[in-house]
Motif scaffolding. Structure first.
Motif, short mmCIF file in Angstrom:
data_model
loop_
_atom_site.label_atom_id
_atom_site.label_comp_id
_atom_site.label_asym_id
_atom_site.label_seq_id
_atom_site.Cartn_x
_atom_site.Cartn_y
_atom_site.Cartn_z
N TRP A 161 -36.96 4.08 -87.08
CA TRP A 161 -35.81 4.94 -86.83
C TRP A 161 -35.33 4.90 -85.38
O TRP A 161 -34.18 5.26 -85.11
CB TRP A 161 -36.16 6.38 -87.21
CG TRP A 161 -36.04 6.66 -88.67
CD1 TRP A 161 -37.00 6.49 -89.63
CD2 TRP A 161 -34.88 7.14 -89.35
NE1 TRP A 161 -36.52 6.84 -90.87
CE2 TRP A 161 -35.23 7.27 -90.73
CE3 TRP A 161 -33.60 7.51 -88.95
CZ2 TRP A 161 -34.33 7.72 -91.69
CZ3 TRP A 161 -32.70 7.97 -89.91
CH2 TRP A 161 -33.06 8.06 -91.25
N ASP A 162 -36.18 4.49 -84.47
CA ASP A 162 -35.79 4.50 -83.05
C ASP A 162 -34.64 3.56 -82.76
O ASP A 162 -33.96 3.70 -81.73
CB ASP A 162 -36.99 4.15 -82.16
CG ASP A 162 -37.57 2.79 -82.50
OD1 ASP A 162 -37.96 2.59 -83.67
OD2 ASP A 162 -37.66 1.94 -81.60
N VAL A 177 -30.90 4.87 -81.83
CA VAL A 177 -30.43 5.35 -80.53
C VAL A 177 -30.51 4.26 -79.44
O VAL A 177 -30.23 4.54 -78.28
CB VAL A 177 -31.22 6.59 -80.08
CG1 VAL A 177 -30.94 7.76 -81.00
CG2 VAL A 177 -32.73 6.31 -80.02
N ARG A 178 -30.86 3.06 -79.82
CA ARG A 178 -30.89 1.98 -78.84
C ARG A 178 -29.47 1.51 -78.56
O ARG A 178 -28.73 1.19 -79.50
CB ARG A 178 -31.74 0.82 -79.34
CG ARG A 178 -33.22 1.14 -79.46
CD ARG A 178 -34.02 -0.07 -79.88
NE ARG A 178 -35.44 0.25 -80.07
CZ ARG A 178 -36.35 -0.63 -80.46
NH1 ARG A 178 -35.98 -1.88 -80.72
NH2 ARG A 178 -37.61 -0.26 -80.62
N SER A 203 -39.96 3.07 -93.34
CA SER A 203 -38.86 3.53 -92.48
C SER A 203 -37.52 3.12 -93.05
O SER A 203 -36.58 3.92 -93.16
CB SER A 203 -39.02 2.99 -91.06
OG SER A 203 -40.13 3.54 -90.42
#
Length: 298
Positions: free
Chosen positions: A154-155, A158-159, A100
């Protein structure tokens, strides 16, 4: 053979000016690991950024001053392959953490290549280049460093606890970015690159950056207030003071004689003071936020 000219075009010391983004990300990273920290730092500052610098220099072929080089040496063919080699090494280091993180390095690298490649050349679009450069050198890099340091995917992009401080770093860069172009108007005009500073004009560039610096300061104060870190606010304002003082003095000289003072030397002076002050602040914030000094009895 690698030429001395190509090594100079990598502008490795220039990575110092982007280190505040890394240190800010490091300061809020919950899963610190010495091995990952070293790999992320080396991948970004010793390989990815110099690769980007070299690649862009290869296609720009500047004859006048650029960031980190007052008199750029003539570009030689080995610079292209050297920049690509450094990019591959950055990806190998990234893959040692996770696929990632390595894929994030790929995205950053491709965007930076598109910045100067003649078939795309983001650089010639004033507002698009400003947005993209600030977004990727700031927010994207902040989240990428956070992902690498914490071994996440990758998440994280947007955190909110990553996205918000990441956008703060982009605000910093959006304010400073046009100032790095004020001494390049003649060469950019000849090449057909309509940079944002060229569009705004010299004095317009300073007014635009003034607004964004004020907005950045207010946004950081809000961020630290929201985290109930009142003492940090004063340290942050103290770090910003010499930067703003230099900027205002420079602006005053530019008002009196734009062609003389919108120069490479003044722009690099601004970068140097900003780099020193912001790196010092974010290293302090890292030490304070992670309470590392307390562990050692300080």
């Amino acid at each position: 053979m690698i030429t001395r000219s190509s090594l100079r075009h990598l502008r490795i010391p220039f990575s110092f000016f982007l280190m505040p983004v890394f240190f800010f990300s490091l300061a809020i990273t919950p899963n610190l690991n010495e091995g990952r920290l070293l790999l992320v730092f080396l991948a970004l500052h010793l390989f990815l950024y110099p690769s980007s610098n070299g690649y862009n220099s290869f296609f720009d072929r500047d004859e006048e001053s650029i960031g980190g080089l007052k008199v750029p040496p003539k570009v030689t063919p080995d610079l292209y392959w050297l920049s690509q080699g450094l990019f591959v090494i950055a990806l190998i280091l990234g893959a040692m953490i996770s696929w990632s993180f390595a894929s994030m390095l790929v995205v950053y690298g491709l965007i930076s290549m598109a910045y100067s490649h003649p078939r795309i050349r983001i650089k010639k679009y004033p507002w698009a280049s400003w947005i993209i450069a600030g977004l990727f050198q700031g927010c994207f890099t902040f989240a990428m460093a956070y992902a690498g340091l914490s071994d996440l995917g990758w998440d994280v992009m947007v955190r909110p606890h990553v996205l918000i401080p990441g956008l703060l770093t982009s605000l910093m860069l959006w304010g400073n970015y046009p100032l790095t172009q004020v001494y390049q108007h003649s060469e950019d005009s000849r090449r057909g690159d309509q940079t944002l500073s060229l569009k705004l004009g010299i004095k317009g560039t300073f007014l635009f950056s003034s607004f964004l610096f004020a907005l950045t300061g207010a946004a950081f104060v809000w961020y630290f207030l929201d985290r109930n870190q009142l003492d940090i606010i004063w340290v942050f304002l103290g770090a910003m003071a010499p930067i703003m003082l230099f900027f205002l003095i420079w602006f005053g000289f530019v008002n009196s004689n734009p062609s003389k003072y919108a120069s490479y030397s003044w722009a690099m002076g601004m970068n140097s003071i900003s780099g020193l002050a912001l790196n010092a602040f974010f290293i302090y914030y890292f030490l304070e936020n992670t309470q590392i000094l307390q562990v050692f009895g300080y």
